[in-house]
Structures are given as structure tokens and as C-alpha cells.
Design an enzyme around this catalytic site. Structure first.
Site, PDB file in Angstrom:
ATOM      1  N   ASP A  28       0.823  -1.217   0.000  1.00 38.30           N
ATOM      2  CA  ASP A  28       0.000   0.000   0.000  1.00 38.30           C
ATOM      3  C   ASP A  28       0.853   1.262   0.000  1.00 38.30           C
ATOM      4  OD1 ASP A  28      -2.004  -1.769   0.161  1.00 38.30           O
ATOM      5  OD2 ASP A  28      -2.734  -1.165   2.155  1.00 38.30           O
ATOM      6  N   ASP A  38       0.551   4.372  -2.431  1.00 38.25           N
ATOM      7  CA  ASP A  38       0.329   5.740  -1.956  1.00 38.25           C
ATOM      8  C   ASP A  38       1.384   6.687  -2.509  1.00 38.25           C
ATOM      9  OD1 ASP A  38      -1.724   4.665  -0.553  1.00 38.25           O
ATOM     10  OD2 ASP A  38      -0.721   4.705   1.397  1.00 38.25           O
ATOM     11  N   SER A  87     -35.494  -5.956 -20.439  1.00 33.84           N
ATOM     12  CA  SER A  87     -35.474  -6.898 -19.317  1.00 33.84           C
ATOM     13  C   SER A  87     -35.202  -8.295 -19.847  1.00 33.84           C
ATOM     14  CB  SER A  87     -36.827  -6.919 -18.636  1.00 33.84           C
ATOM     15  OG  SER A  87     -36.988  -5.774 -17.885  1.00 33.84           O
ATOM     16  N   GLU A 145     -24.192 -17.412 -18.089  1.00 32.09           N
ATOM     17  CA  GLU A 145     -23.533 -16.537 -17.114  1.00 32.09           C
ATOM     18  C   GLU A 145     -24.343 -16.501 -15.827  1.00 32.09           C
ATOM     19  OE1 GLU A 145     -23.681 -12.711 -18.886  1.00 32.09           O
ATOM     20  OE2 GLU A 145     -22.716 -13.433 -20.717  1.00 32.09           O
ATOM     21  N   LYS A 190     -26.492 -14.712 -13.039  1.00 31.14           N
ATOM     22  CA  LYS A 190     -27.347 -13.529 -13.078  1.00 31.14           C
ATOM     23  C   LYS A 190     -27.113 -12.753 -11.784  1.00 31.14           C
ATOM     24  CE  LYS A 190     -32.154 -12.090 -13.687  1.00 31.14           C
ATOM     25  NZ  LYS A 190     -32.192 -11.178 -12.558  1.00 31.14           N
ATOM     26  N   LYS A 228     -34.009 -18.790 -13.127  1.00 30.85           N
ATOM     27  CA  LYS A 228     -33.786 -18.355 -11.750  1.00 30.85           C
ATOM     28  C   LYS A 228     -33.678 -19.540 -10.792  1.00 30.85           C
ATOM     29  CE  LYS A 228     -36.113 -14.536 -10.793  1.00 30.85           C
ATOM     30  NZ  LYS A 228     -35.952 -13.193 -10.231  1.00 30.85           N
ATOM     31  N   CYS A 288     -39.929 -11.689  32.881  1.00 29.95           N
ATOM     32  CA  CYS A 288     -39.752 -11.288  34.280  1.00 29.95           C
ATOM     33  C   CYS A 288     -40.888 -10.420  34.814  1.00 29.95           C
ATOM     34  CB  CYS A 288     -38.415 -10.576  34.465  1.00 29.95           C
ATOM     35  SG  CYS A 288     -38.341  -8.967  33.672  1.00 29.95           S
ATOM     36  N   CYS A 344     -37.497  -4.506  27.605  1.00 26.22           N
ATOM     37  CA  CYS A 344     -37.584  -4.759  29.041  1.00 26.22           C
ATOM     38  C   CYS A 344     -36.408  -4.040  29.699  1.00 26.22           C
ATOM     39  CB  CYS A 344     -37.502  -6.263  29.311  1.00 26.22           C
ATOM     40  SG  CYS A 344     -37.240  -6.646  31.049  1.00 26.22           S
ATOM     41  N   CYS A 400     -33.604  -9.756  34.494  1.00 24.52           N
ATOM     42  CA  CYS A 400     -34.475 -10.514  33.600  1.00 24.52           C
ATOM     43  C   CYS A 400     -33.787 -11.788  33.123  1.00 24.52           C
ATOM     44  CB  CYS A 400     -34.852  -9.625  32.412  1.00 24.52           C
ATOM     45  SG  CYS A 400     -35.856 -10.488  31.185  1.00 24.52           S
TER      46      CYS A 400
END
Ligand code: IVH
Length: 736
Positions: free
Chosen positions: A65, A69, A114, A145, A147, A347, A444, A457, A463
Site C-alpha cells: 500500500d 500511496d 429486461s 452466465e 445472473k 432463476k 420477568c 424490558c 431478567c
């Protein structure tokens, strides 16, 4: 090591090393000629783009990292000195400026249709028959593939540069969310051109997603009422932020899977288009997950395989997509106004079913919050029998208006508690009375109080239901991990009065347990042993474990120190889950320090805001909690140090230090030293940079690392000298 080699994608003779070291040498960007600066900027944009892809897309970063940076800062410096070189596709330009008022409506390059979809294998057979009939003697080849269950999006690249990102909207016109999508690091701002020239115009369709792990982490940091229901909602919310700085903090990713429109390029098959998208640096589905098929049987195999592995994926898929692969054949089938005839979604069996509610009762959680629970006529969902489902809280129950006797949709996703989604409207059925939360705690008898949408409660320490919940939580996997102490055992312990507070767990004797229903000799032994195994044993002064009887020694070996983070997570501090508990442990390093931390000190931890700090302080300041904690701590725990923090005395001085180890060490393995140093809070990196604090050189060290250390005036120690500050064996012992 790539740092020292030639970067394969960046053109002839150019090395990353020269670029990083030029930063460290501090060549002033203002001193560079315009041409020199332009060339360096261009290379940096490309190299950073590549590392973004490796990091965000392939999860295979090649540089630490700190080096990333450094590259990024160098680019920022160059752009600051030469503002005309700041390109809109520069990685420094991902996050834009001021929030917007609204999103513009933009027309798609081609309609975003769709998909026809079905759960039924019969529908897939009919789809295949229809295709074969329409195509006559043509060989039918499908591309299959996953979905993706995300948010559909169009990305437009003009001359290789991302110019537009548009949500699906009504399929013809959507919302321009370009600024937000620019913040998604896996989306290239400029297409790669090293394998294929970019087309003058490209519109692709894809899905914006949030990985499940990222989704859970995000939700962990939010308070209950603000948590997202599912990754798709979280994604959609992030994408529709008017302030792209907010979006940039959300862990979104994209998968592109379809070319909507293209100029100056054409493809013969979908598979070919997919590999072009990949070559241009666009994130595509994992190549292993895309298959070609020639028959319904092959489609069924693919579907079956995904249906069983879907729960192990880090993103949600809700089916598989079947598309005709040969693009020249698609126009012969055409589209309805709604979906193309050459594709369909197959599906997965839904994770939801309808059943009837027998009764509604309330459960008291460890926090005191009452959850209304529907007791159901059992149904099988995804192979699991479900007989109870959560109704969340009073407000939710009122909103959905669910009553005893109603027919309802039940949803079960992964290993999550089943939930009542909604009521099935039944015209001619007499319904029961609306459900009312009880006035008194069912466990309780204390008068309940209302807290926003919740009913709770207030009798936290008296309790029995809350105590039971606390015991289960304290002993759960992410906390003390005491096997054998689940709901059932906790229930018995509380009911029989054997445990009145958490600390009592540690006084349990085998005989207490064998007297209980369901416990035998062995299970009682195991549980006592598991509980005692979490305490640190105090051997009398001067005793060595070797002086003990073998059986005792064995028992001692079985003991594990408790991680501070797990102990904190187990306490059930409001708002504090595993992640925050880990942050607290890493930051404060001791339980006492966490307990004493002021609100301000708590808020120094990234992600801890005023709400969370108030909740934490409120918890520790409660006198009843304080007594309970004193009792618990008195049982004797010794916590193992959190990763990245020093282990008491020995760790002193290593926190936050960046160390490079090079060459062969005589007395210990480099990996062991690395691990031990890391445990004490140091960062071990492979490259020497301006941030390096120390280079430890064994025999045959890397000459280039030593040279760079000299150049940057970084301290170098030989093994002998290092051993003086770091006695061998210190901290090489395992943590658990
Ligand atoms: S192909 C018109 N492939 O599913 C055909 N769609 O229910 C173009 N989806 O909103 C779509 N993964 O956004 C295709 N691998 C995939 C997909 C996929 C998810 C979405 C798509 C659409 C929805 C249809």
C-alpha cells in the site's frame, strides 16, 4: 519482484522503480520540463490504473500500500505543479466536488431490455425448442452466465474515456449517475489499449454490486435502525447519493456483461465481446463462471452447479442467464417491447414460500428488546424446515398489519433467521385481532418501555431472558468460543438458578451440570473444561508447569488465552460488534484502557462516531455493568495481544514502525521475525521507501535495498545489532 523489474504493460524500458525512487529523490515536479512531466503523468495514470485493477478487481495486489500511496502522491504533486496535465480520467479525479441537486435524465444508447425469467426447467426446454425452430438448421450455442442480483447500469466510453453512466430507469431513459460511478475503483475511467485499440464509441451494460462481506462490514458500522436490508438496497442507495463523496466511501463494484452499442468494431459472438471488454480493462464475470452450452442438459448442469455454490459466493446471484452466443443469429429472433427472444433468465428456487401463522409470541433478546415472532405451520424452504419467523419490531408489525391466522410470505436467505416478508391478501376470510405487544415482560413481568420502533424490558440485570441471551452471546464463536453453551444449556443454567451473572459461569462444577437434564458425565466434563480453559491459571510463584502432574499439564496446554477483541465483542456493548470490538482492542490494547476511554478518545477511532461512543460510555458507566465486569475480571483472564499492537514491555517501540528484512538471518527465520514484529505493531514491507524506519540486513542482503536505504538515510542494522534490541525468542511464541 515487480518493483525492481520492467512493468510489462507500460511500454519499453520503463521501470516502476525509477518512478518510485524519483519520488524519494524528491525531484521537484516544477523543475521538470512540460514534456517530461506529461510523460511521467501519463505513465503514472496507467500504472495506478493497473494497480487499481489488481487490487479491486483481481484481489491480487503486486505492491505494498505504501508504494501505491507514493505513486498516487507523486501524481498529485505533478498535477498540482502542471494543472494542464490533470486529465478527467486521472485516478486523482475519481471523487468530484460539490453535491448535485438532482440527476439528469439521459437516454440510453440502445434500449435496456429486461429478461424473460422462470424457475421452471420446463420453460427452459420450451425456450430452447422455440429457438431451434426459429433458427431452422442452425447449430444453437448458448453462453451461460451468473445472473447478478444488483443494480443495472449503462457505461458509455467515447474514444476510450468514460463519459456517462446511466441507471436503467424505464429502459429507454435513466438517471445520469456518472460522478458516482466514477468513484467505483473497478470501473476504468479510460479503457486499456495495450491489447486492443479502444473503439470510438462503446456502450456496455453491467450490474453494480456490493460484495456480501463489504455489505456486512458496512452494516456493522451502522446502528440497527439505519441498517440496509440487503446488498442490493445498499448499492442502490449508494448509487443515488447526490454527493459523490458519500458514494466513494461505499464499497461498490461492477460486472459488465453486454455490449449495448459499439462503433468501429464488431463481434461475431457474445463470448468474443466479453473477451474484448476484459481486454479493455472492464470488469467482467469471472471467466470460470462463463460457459458455452449446446443443450438443455448442459444448461441444467450449469444451473444445478450454481444453485449449490451460490451461498458460498461473496456476491448475490439469483439465477443464471442463458443467451444465444452467435450475435448474427439474434436479429432473426428479435425482441418484444419488454425482453429479447434470444435470452432468458433461469432463476433459482425462491428462498420464499407462503404459509399460515399459528400464533405470535415475543422473545426477549439479551439487549432487552422484544422481538415478535410468528409461530408457523411448518414449511420447507430451500430444503430446511421453517416453523418460526421474525416479525422484527412493533412498528414493522403494525406497518405490515400481520395478525394470528394470516397467510404470509416467509423468506429465508443463507443462514439468516427466516423473516415474514408480507401478508397474502385473502378477500373473504375473517381476520383475527390486530397484534398488541404485551405491557409486561413475558420473562420477568417488568413493565416494558418503548424505544423508537422497539419495545424493551428495562430490567437488564434481573431478567432471566436477557441473562440467557448474554450467556449465549458471551460464549459464541466470535466471543469466548465456549462449545456446548448454546440456547438450551443457557436456558437450563438460568432456570435452575446456577448462573445469576456471567461470572458465575466460571464457578460451575461438574456436579452442577450432571444434575441437569440432558447432561451426561462426558458433556459436563467437557463444558467445565471449556469454560475453565478460558481463564489464565495462576501457578504459585516459582512453580514451573514441568513440576505438575501430567494430567494437569495436559489440561493447562488446552488453555487458550482469550483475544481481547473477542472478550470485548462478547460483552454485548450496544453498537459494538466484532469489527468495532477489534478496532477498540487494537487501539487501546488493554481492557482497562477500553473501559476508561473518554468519548473523545473513543472517537479517535475511524468509524466510531458520537452515537457509538455515547453507547460505549453509557455501557461502562452503568453501575450494574461495572459491578458485573468487576466480578467477571476477577475470574482471571489474560488477554492475548491484538494483532498490530505491542505485547506489553517487549513490544515497546515497534508500534507503527516500518521495517524491511533482507538477506539470510542466522539465528531465526525471517518469516518468524516478521510475524513477531508485526504482532508488536510494526509494518513489514518488502521495498525500502522514505517511510522505512529500519532495514535489518542478514547475510547476502539485497544490494539495491541497501543502496536505497543509504540514499534515503534509513537506518540499517546487521543481525547482531538487531538481536540486541530484539532478543531471539521474544514473542516468537504462538498467540493461540
Ligand atoms: S443480459 C436484455 N446478463 O438481470 C438482455 N443480464 O432480470 C441483457 N442481469 O436487469 C441482460 N446479470 O441487468 C444479463 N449476466 C447477466 C446479468 C443480467 C444480471 C440483470 C439485468 C436485468 C436483469 C433481468
Amino acid at each position: 519482484m515487480l518493483l525492481e523489474g520492467t512493468f510489462p504493460d507500460s511500454g519499453a524500458g520503463f521501470t516502476i522503480l525509477s518512478m518510485i525512487s524519483s519520488d524519494f529523490r524528491g525531484v521537484d515536479p516544477a523543475q521538470l520540463s512540460p514534456q517530461g512531466a506529461a510523460a511521467e503523468v501519463e505513465r503514472l495514470v496507467e500504472v495506478i490504473g493497473r494497480h487499481d485493477r489488481l487490487y479491486y478487481e483481481e484481489a491480487a495486489p503486486e505492491i505494498p500500500d505504501a508504494d501505491y500511496d507514493a505513486l498516487f502522491r507523486r501524481l498529485q504533486d505533478l498535477e498540482a505543479a502542471h494543472p494542464s496535465l490533470r486529465a478527467p480520467y486521472s485516478p486523482t479525479q475519481r471523487v468530484g466536488g460539490e453535491p448535485k441537486q438532482e440527476f439528469p435524465n439521459l437516454e440510453h444508447a440502445a434500449p435496456m431490455l429486461s429478461l424473460d425469467s422462470s424457475y421452471e426447467p420446463g420453460d427452459v426446454r420450451r425456450f430452447d425448442q422455440r429457438l431451434r425452430k426459429a433458427l431452422g438448421n442452425e447449430k444453437v450455442r448458448y453462453i451461460l452466465e451468473p445472473k447478478f442480483d444488483g443494480v443495472s447500469l449503462e457505461l458509455v466510453y467515447e474514444n476510450g474515456i468514460l463519459t456517462r453512466a446511466v441507471t436503467r430507469g424505464n429502459g429507454r431513459v435513466g438517471e445520469g449517475v456518472t460522478e458516482n460511478v466514477r468513484t467505483i475503483r473497478s470501473v476504468p475511467l479510460r479503457l486499456r489499449e495495450d491489447k486492443r485499440a479502444a473503439p470510438p464509441f462503446l456502450s456496455v451494460r453491467g450490474e453494480v454490486l456490493m460484495c456480501l462481506s463489504d455489505f456486512h462490514a458496512l452494516n456493522q458500522r451502522r446502528i440497527e435502525a439505519e441498517r440496509y436490508k440487503n446488498p442490493r438496497n445498499a448499492t442502490s442507495g449508494a448509487l443515488r447519493q447526490l454527493d459523490s463523496r458519500v458514494t466513494s466511501k461505499r464499497p461498490l463494484t461492477v460486472r459488465t456483461y453486454d455490449v449495448l452499442a459499439i462503433k468501429g468494431h464488431s463481434f461475431e459472438s457474445d463470448m468474443e465481446a466479453m473477451s474484448a471488454l476484459k481486454a479493455w480493462g472492464l470488469p467482467t464475470p469471472d471467466p470460470e463462471s462463463v460457459k458455452l452450452a449446446h443443450s438443455v442438459a448442459e444448461i441444467a448442469d450449469y444451473h444445478r452447479q450454481f444453485a449449490t455454490t451460490r451461498d458460498s459466493l461473496d456476491y448475490e446471484i439469483d439465477g443464471v442467464v442463458i443467451k444465444l452466443d452467435d450475435l448474427s443469429l439474434r436479429p432473426r429472433l428479435g425482441s418484444t417491447s419488454h425482453h429479447p427472444r434470444w435470452a432468458m433468465a433461469f432463476k433459482f428456487e425462491p428462498h420464499r414460500k407462503v404459509t399460515r401463522i399459528r400464533s405470535i409470541r415475543t422473545d426477549v433478546a439479551r439487549t432487552g428488546v422484544l422481538t415478535p415472532v410468528a409461530v408457523l405451520h411448518p414449511v420447507k424452504i430451500g430444503g430446511v424446515k421453517v416453523s418460526r419467523a421474525s416479525l422484527h419490531n412493533r412498528e414493522e408489525l403494525d406497518r405490515k398489519d400481520i395478525r394470528e391466522g394470516d397467510s404470509v410470505w416467509i423468506r429465508r436467505a443463507g443462514d439468516v433467521i427466516p423473516q415474514v416478508v408480507e401478508r397474502v391478501q385473502e378477500e373473504d376470510r375473517e381476520r383475527g385481532e390486530p397484534f398488541r405487544m404485551p405491557a409486561k415482560c413475558p420473562a420477568c413481568g417488568t413493565d416494558l418501555v418503548e424505544k423508537g420502533p422497539f419495545t424493551a424490558c428495562p430490567n437488564h440485570f434481573g431478567c432471566p431472558a436477557q441473562l440467557k441471551g448474554r450467556i449465549v452471546h458471551f460464549c459464541s464463536r466470535n466471543a469466548l468460543d465456549i462449545r456446548g453453551l448454546g440456547e438450551k444449556a443457557a436456558n437450563l443454567l438460568v432456570k435452575e438458578g446456577l448462573v445469576k451473572k456471567l461470572a458465575d459461569l466460571f464457578d460451575l462444577q461438574k456436579e452442577d451440570l450432571t444434575a441437569l437434564e440432558g447432561f451426561g458425565e462426558a458433556s459436563a466434563d467437557n463444558l467445565v473444561e471449556a469454560i475453565q480453559g478460558r481463564r489464565e491459571v495462576q501457578l504459585p510463584r516459582g512453580w514451573s508447569p514441568h513440576a505438575l502432574a501430567p494430567s494437569l499439564r495436559r489440561a493447562l496446554r488446552g488453555r487458550r488465552r482469550v483475544r481481547l477483541a473477542n472478550f470485548v465483542a462478547g460483552l454485548g456493548i450496544p453498537e459494538v460488534g466484532v469489527t468495532v470490538a477489534g478496532d477498540l482492542a487494537t487501539h487501546f490494547r488493554s481492557f482497562a484502557a477500553i473501559r476508561d476511554a473518554t468519548k473523545e478518545a473513543l472517537e479517535e477511532i475511524p468509524g466510531v462516531g458520537p452515537k457509538m461512543s455515547a453507547a460505549i460510555r453509557g455501557f461502562f458507566d452503568d453501575p450494574a455493568v461495572s459491578t458485573a465486569l468487576d466480578n467477571l475480571i476477577a475470574k482471571g483472564f489474560r488477554f492475548s495481544p491484538p494483532d498490530g499492537t505491542p505485547a506489553g514491555e517487549e513490544g515497546r517501540g515497534w508500534v507503527g514502525r516500518t521495517v524491511v528484512l533482507t538477506g539470510v538471518l542466522k539465528n531465526m527465520k525471517r518469516s518468524e521475525v516478521g510475524r513477531a514484529l508485526r504482532k508488536r505493531g510494526a509494518r513489514i514491507t518488502s521495498a525500502v521507501s522514505a517511510r522505512t524506519d529500519l532495514v535489518v540486513a542478514g547475510s547476502k542482503p539485497s544490494e539495491s535495498k541497501l543502496a536505497r536505504a543509504r540514499e534515503l538515510d534509513v537506518k540499517v542494522m546487521g543481525e547482531e545489532e538487531f538481536l540486541d534490541v530484539w532478543p531471539p525468542g521474544a514473542g516468537v511464541e504462538g498467540e493461540d
